[in-house]
Design a protein around this motif. Structure first.
Motif, PDB file in Angstrom:
ATOM      1  N   GLY A   1       0.806  -1.214   0.000  1.00 41.64           N
ATOM      2  CA  GLY A   1       0.000   0.000   0.000  1.00 41.64           C
ATOM      3  C   GLY A   1       0.842   1.267   0.000  1.00 41.64           C
ATOM      4  O   GLY A   1       0.587   2.190  -0.783  1.00 41.64           O
ATOM      5  N   MET A   2       1.859   1.302   0.837  1.00 37.28           N
ATOM      6  CA  MET A   2       2.679   2.512   0.942  1.00 37.28           C
ATOM      7  C   MET A   2       3.573   2.707  -0.271  1.00 37.28           C
ATOM      8  O   MET A   2       3.837   3.836  -0.689  1.00 37.28           O
ATOM      9  N   SER A   3       4.067   1.614  -0.834  1.00 33.26           N
ATOM     10  CA  SER A   3       4.937   1.749  -2.005  1.00 33.26           C
ATOM     11  C   SER A   3       4.137   2.149  -3.238  1.00 33.26           C
ATOM     12  O   SER A   3       4.654   2.827  -4.139  1.00 33.26           O
ATOM     13  N   ASP A   4       2.870   1.777  -3.283  1.00 33.94           N
ATOM     14  CA  ASP A   4       2.054   2.044  -4.469  1.00 33.94           C
ATOM     15  C   ASP A   4       1.504   3.458  -4.510  1.00 33.94           C
ATOM     16  O   ASP A   4       1.360   4.040  -5.590  1.00 33.94           O
ATOM     17  N   PHE A   5       1.211   4.060  -3.355  1.00 39.61           N
ATOM     18  CA  PHE A   5       0.432   5.293  -3.367  1.00 39.61           C
ATOM     19  C   PHE A   5       1.124   6.442  -4.087  1.00 39.61           C
ATOM     20  O   PHE A   5       0.460   7.267  -4.734  1.00 39.61           O
TER      21      PHE A   5
END
Length: 215
Positions: free
Chosen positions: A169-173
């Motif tokens: 989630g954090m790498s994608d945002f």
């Protein structure tokens, strides 16, 4: 006696291009398209145009679009050496390297997580679904192996699945929420540099949160 008509070509490998195009070239063409286009627009016809070949050649090598996209995603994924658990590397250092690898995977295509969630996860082929399920479990297995190897010496207890979901989630945002990032970033900010700082921040937050605290 010949009639002057050319013989019909039998079934088999379709004619490629004058320069010849193989699997690797088709995968490279697909990777190139994924740098700019949403996965839904990366069709067999689009790949054929990019590679300069008859779309039948893509079906010959891969069978269907789902199989092509799955191979492309694997090609863009973390290199095997990152997934290997090395007893000579400190568990925290290995955890840091693996989180960075997750960010690199997300950056490898403009809409990488959309490719994973909207295209491959919804694949109609049971074979692709099974392969994807096994592949998706690998990061969780790596986080679990690191946790077990550490044995609570440096890392606090954590759930490998939750850690994987948090990293995804954090790498994608930064990519999927690019419009929000641009809106909030200081005017004139170099977004590529901002992305590097964001990645370093996330890694530091995760590692600090996962370190074992002395009671």
């Amino acid at each position: 006696m010949t009639t002057g008509k050319s013989k019909k070509r039998g079934q088999g490998r379709p004619i490629a291009s004058k320069n010849g195009v193989g699997r690797d070239a088709l995968i490279a063409a697909t990777c190139k398209l994924l740098q700019d286009l949403p996965p839904a627009q990366v069709t067999i016809a689009a790949v054929g145009r990019e590679a300069g070949v008859d779309p039948a050649l893509i079906r010959y090598y891969f069978g269907n679009r789902e199989a092509l996209l799955f191979e492309v995603a694997q090609r863009l994924a973390n290199p095997p050496e990152v997934l290997a658990i090395d007893a000579d590397i400190d568990p925290i250092d290995q955890l840091e390297a693996f989180i960075h690898a997750a960010f690199a995977f997300t950056r490898s295509a403009k809409y990488m997580q959309r490719l994973m969630t909207e295209e491959l996860s919804e694949a109609k082929s049971p074979e692709i679904q099974q392969k994807l399920r096994e592949w998706q479990k690998r990061p969780v297995s790596v986080y679990e192996a690191i946790r077990q190897r550490d044995g609570g010496d440096s890392l606090a207890e954590y759930d490998p699945l939750f850690l994987h979901l948090a990293v995804v989630g954090m790498s994608d945002f930064f990519r999927s929420g690019a419009s929000v990032v641009k809106m909030l970033a200081p005017e004139g900010e170099d977004l590529a540099e901002l992305e590097k700082r964001y990645e370093a921040f996330v890694v530091r937050v995760l590692l600090d949160g996962l370190r074992r605290r002395e009671s």
